[in-house]
Design an enzyme around this catalytic site. Structure first.
Site, PDB file in Angstrom:
ATOM      1  N   ASP A 200      -1.059  -9.436   4.213  1.00  0.00           N
ATOM      2  CA  ASP A 200      -1.554  -8.563   5.269  1.00  0.00           C
ATOM      3  C   ASP A 200      -0.716  -8.961   6.467  1.00  0.00           C
ATOM      4  O   ASP A 200      -0.897 -10.046   7.031  1.00  0.00           O
ATOM      5  CB  ASP A 200      -3.038  -8.818   5.563  1.00  0.00           C
ATOM      6  CG  ASP A 200      -3.560  -7.879   6.630  1.00  0.00           C
ATOM      7  OD1 ASP A 200      -2.842  -7.648   7.618  1.00  0.00           O
ATOM      8  OD2 ASP A 200      -4.683  -7.373   6.493  1.00  0.00           O
ATOM      9  N   HIS A 201       0.225  -8.091   6.855  1.00  0.00           N
ATOM     10  CA  HIS A 201       1.223  -8.564   7.826  1.00  0.00           C
ATOM     11  C   HIS A 201       0.603  -8.902   9.183  1.00  0.00           C
ATOM     12  O   HIS A 201       1.211  -9.615   9.969  1.00  0.00           O
ATOM     13  CB  HIS A 201       2.389  -7.577   7.948  1.00  0.00           C
ATOM     14  CG  HIS A 201       2.097  -6.363   8.765  1.00  0.00           C
ATOM     15  ND1 HIS A 201       1.405  -5.279   8.279  1.00  0.00           N
ATOM     16  CD2 HIS A 201       2.408  -6.051  10.052  1.00  0.00           C
ATOM     17  CE1 HIS A 201       1.313  -4.366   9.229  1.00  0.00           C
ATOM     18  NE2 HIS A 201       1.908  -4.807  10.317  1.00  0.00           N
ATOM     19  N   HIS A 263      -6.259  -4.944   7.965  1.00  0.00           N
ATOM     20  CA  HIS A 263      -5.862  -5.566   9.235  1.00  0.00           C
ATOM     21  C   HIS A 263      -7.050  -5.833  10.170  1.00  0.00           C
ATOM     22  O   HIS A 263      -7.216  -6.931  10.686  1.00  0.00           O
ATOM     23  CB  HIS A 263      -4.859  -4.676   9.984  1.00  0.00           C
ATOM     24  CG  HIS A 263      -3.690  -4.228   9.140  1.00  0.00           C
ATOM     25  ND1 HIS A 263      -3.105  -5.037   8.199  1.00  0.00           N
ATOM     26  CD2 HIS A 263      -3.006  -3.060   9.101  1.00  0.00           C
ATOM     27  CE1 HIS A 263      -2.099  -4.388   7.630  1.00  0.00           C
ATOM     28  NE2 HIS A 263      -2.026  -3.181   8.151  1.00  0.00           N
TER      29      HIS A 263
HETATM   30  C1  BG6 Z   1       0.615  -0.574   8.145  1.00  0.00           C
HETATM   31  C2  BG6 Z   1       0.054   0.819   8.008  1.00  0.00           C
HETATM   32  O1  BG6 Z   1      -0.064  -1.460   7.297  1.00  0.00           O
HETATM   33  O2  BG6 Z   1       0.455  -1.008   9.482  1.00  0.00           O
HETATM   34  C3  BG6 Z   1       0.701   1.775   8.990  1.00  0.00           C
HETATM   35  O3  BG6 Z   1       0.258   1.289   6.684  1.00  0.00           O
HETATM   36  C4  BG6 Z   1       0.638   1.225  10.390  1.00  0.00           C
HETATM   37  O4  BG6 Z   1       0.102   3.050   8.924  1.00  0.00           O
HETATM   38  C5  BG6 Z   1       1.122  -0.217  10.431  1.00  0.00           C
HETATM   39  O5  BG6 Z   1       1.422   2.043  11.232  1.00  0.00           O
HETATM   40  C6  BG6 Z   1       0.879  -0.829  11.799  1.00  0.00           C
HETATM   41  O6  BG6 Z   1       1.495  -2.080  11.864  1.00  0.00           O
HETATM   42  P1  BG6 Z   1       1.986  -2.677  13.259  1.00  0.00           P
HETATM   43  O7  BG6 Z   1       2.502  -4.023  12.903  1.00  0.00           O
HETATM   44  O8  BG6 Z   1       3.033  -1.730  13.773  1.00  0.00           O
HETATM   45  O9  BG6 Z   1       0.786  -2.706  14.133  1.00  0.00           O
END
Ligand code: BG6
Length: 515
Positions: A200-201, A263
């Site tokens: 989960d980045h 997230h």
């Molecule tokens: C991803 C989603 O996991 O996270 C995207 O699939 C979203 O829809 C993105 O735009 C948002 O990530 P960050 O790091 O730009 O907040």
């Protein structure tokens, strides 16, 4: 200089954070994520000297292309997406270790070819290599990849040794509880849990890690981090972008699956969990699972209140001064689509720390601004020593973790306005990352790829954790699927979301703070 040759990449990392000789294999090598995030992350790790001396990268994909062609694609990805200008020397070192293997994901001989390529590298370098398989493909081929890693023996390389194989699974990890459980079963038939890194980045973001340091590294927070002092918590993950070119995926997903189940729920778990006994992977994840388990199932009443959710779709509006289309007008979106582009939840945590403290979560596309924050709203000061009047404003104290952009931490306090009578006004204390530490911080994927190479699962999701989060979200999704467009609210692009999200908080006498 000799040190430079033995460890061409390794400098600047504390010793215990060094990874063993590794080959990273990316399944889905020609995908968008590989170009935008994975290859630039690996490049920046190389740039910072954080890769092991013997590091190799293998792209695996259906298209048959020679190594040199893949190196060219990788170089272009770095040029376009790396957070820093590529250095020709660093890239030359990495390019020489960048290879490509082609084959179908369900084609066993392709995995044998991959295995032969890895053993070839081991022979060349005289080193045993840890294999880290990064599954960054559409979820439809997760299962054949996992099965073939098992059948080919690649999953079991150096099993139960430091250099045992590891696998990173990209999102989406299932689309409901049943499919997440099925994927977990698939994984655990082939891999031991400690070999599996569900990504989960958000957990790789600096500010998300800082949340733990702030909470548990400062003695002033823990005594007030509970129902006696905190009124409620608001977690916002707002995006200004729409679905862009991803409508095909998004139509099948929607905001709850795409952002909330993973997230936003992770941000909640880190905010609400008990202090872990240590920062190792199991201790941290045990606490996250415990708090997720304590969340009440949501009230879903279709026609009557209270209900614990709001869901909506964006309509046409204005963003950054430019008119934008509504969701139903986007390319590849069905004109009858019931996919939500905004979701908000009200969650209650049934434990001693949080009983009676609502946690509000919201996320959406085409909102007013891109901003993610966790706002802790404290109870108001008791009594009326400094009455809240039209000349004196007393705010509830709010501690806000700015996850992105403009990373930092702010605290709203009440202060006396200088003058010859006592009048008050809320003021804000700010800590900004960029001011203190500079702005070129590592991307989430850099930390996560490095941690997986090291075998540290603290910032990854455990199997029971993802299932618990799905257990909460699955009934909501099933309810929405049953309702279709009935009860689906709308909001103008460029606003902060639908009226129903306001009502969700107003029912408890609260309102969303504008981040
Ligand atoms: C991803 C989603 O996991 O996270 C995207 O699939 C979203 O829809 C993105 O735009 C948002 O990530 P960050 O790091 O730009 O907040």
């Amino acid at each position: 200089m000799a040190e430079e040759i033995r460890h061409p990449f390794l400098h600047g990392l504390s010793k215990h954070r060094g990874a063993p000789p590794t080959v990273v294999v990316i399944f889905g090598a020609s995908g968008d994520l590989t170009a935008r995030k994975l290859i630039p992350a690996i490049y920046n790790l190389a740039h910072d000297g954080l890769l092991p001396a013997d590091f190799h990268l293998i792209g695996f994909g259906r298209k048959a292309i020679p190594d040199a062609e893949f190196q060219k694609i990788a170089a272009e990805a770095i040029k376009e997406f790396s957070r820093r200008e590529p250095s020709p020397e660093v890239w030359a070192r990495l390019a020489a270790r960048t290879l490509y293997v082609s084959g179908g994901y369900d084609e066993k001989p392709a995995y044998d070819r991959l295995g032969a390529r890895i053993t070839g590298l081991e022979k060349e370098t005289g080193q045993q290599l840890q294999a880290l398989f990064y599954v960054s493909t559409p979820p439809t081929v997760f299962a054949p990849i996992i099965q073939n890693l098992g059948a080919s023996g690649l999953a079991a390389r150096y099993l139960r040794q430091a250099r045992q194989s590891k696998v990173i699974i990209e999102k989406p990890f299932g689309r409901d509880l049943a499919s997440a459980q099925a994927l977990n079963r698939e994984l655990t038939t082939v891999f031991a849990e400690e070999q599996v890194f569900r990504i989960d980045h958000y957990l790789g973001k600096e500010t998300v890690q800082d949340l733990l340091v702030q909470r548990f590294g400062n003695a002033i927070f823990e005594p007030v981090w509970n129902r006696n002092f905190i009124d409620h918590v608001q977690i916002t993950v707002a995006e200004q972008v729409g679905v862009e070119a991803r409508a095909g995926y998004y139509e099948q997903s929607g905001c709850l699956r795409d952002m909330i189940q993973n997230h936003t729920m992770q941000l909640l778990a880190l905010t609400a969990m008990e202090p872990p006994v240590s920062m190792d992977a199991e201790s941290v994840r045990d606490e996250k699972v415990k708090v997720l388990k304590a969340i009440h199932p949501l009230r879903l009443n279709a026609d009557a209140r209270p209900r614990d959710y709001a869901r909506a779709q964006y309509t046409a509006g204005v963003i950054g001064g430019r008119p934008v289309k509504g969701y139903l007008e986007e390319q590849d979106v069905s004109p009858a689509s019931a996919t939500e582009t905004f979701a908000a939840l009200r969650l209650s945590i049934n434990n001693w720390r949080w009983q009676g403290v609502p946690f509000y979560l919201r996320s959406g596309k085409h909102l007013a601004r891109r901003v993610s924050e966790i706002a802790i709203r404290f109870k108001r000061a008791p009594g009326s020593l400094f009455a809240d009047t039209d000349r004196s404003i007393l705010a509830a104290n709010t501690l806000a973790f700015q996850i992105q952009p403009d990373e930092g931490l702010s605290l709203v306090l009440n202060a006396k306005i200088p003058g010859l009578e006592t009048r008050t006004q809320p003021v804000k204390m700010n800590f900004k990352y960029a001011t203190t530490f500079g702005s070129n911080t590592p991307e989430a994927y850099e930390r996560l790829v490095l941690d997986a190479m090291i075998g540290d699962g603290t910032l990854f999701i455990r199997g029971d954790e993802t299932e618990r989060s799905w257990q909460l979200c699955s009934p909501v999704l099933a309810h929405w699927a049953e309702q279709g467009r009935k009860g689906l609210d709308t909001y103008a692009s460029g606003s902060w979301g639908p009226k129903s999200a306001e009502e969700l908080l107003a029912a408890n006498g609260h309102s969303w703070r504008e981040p």
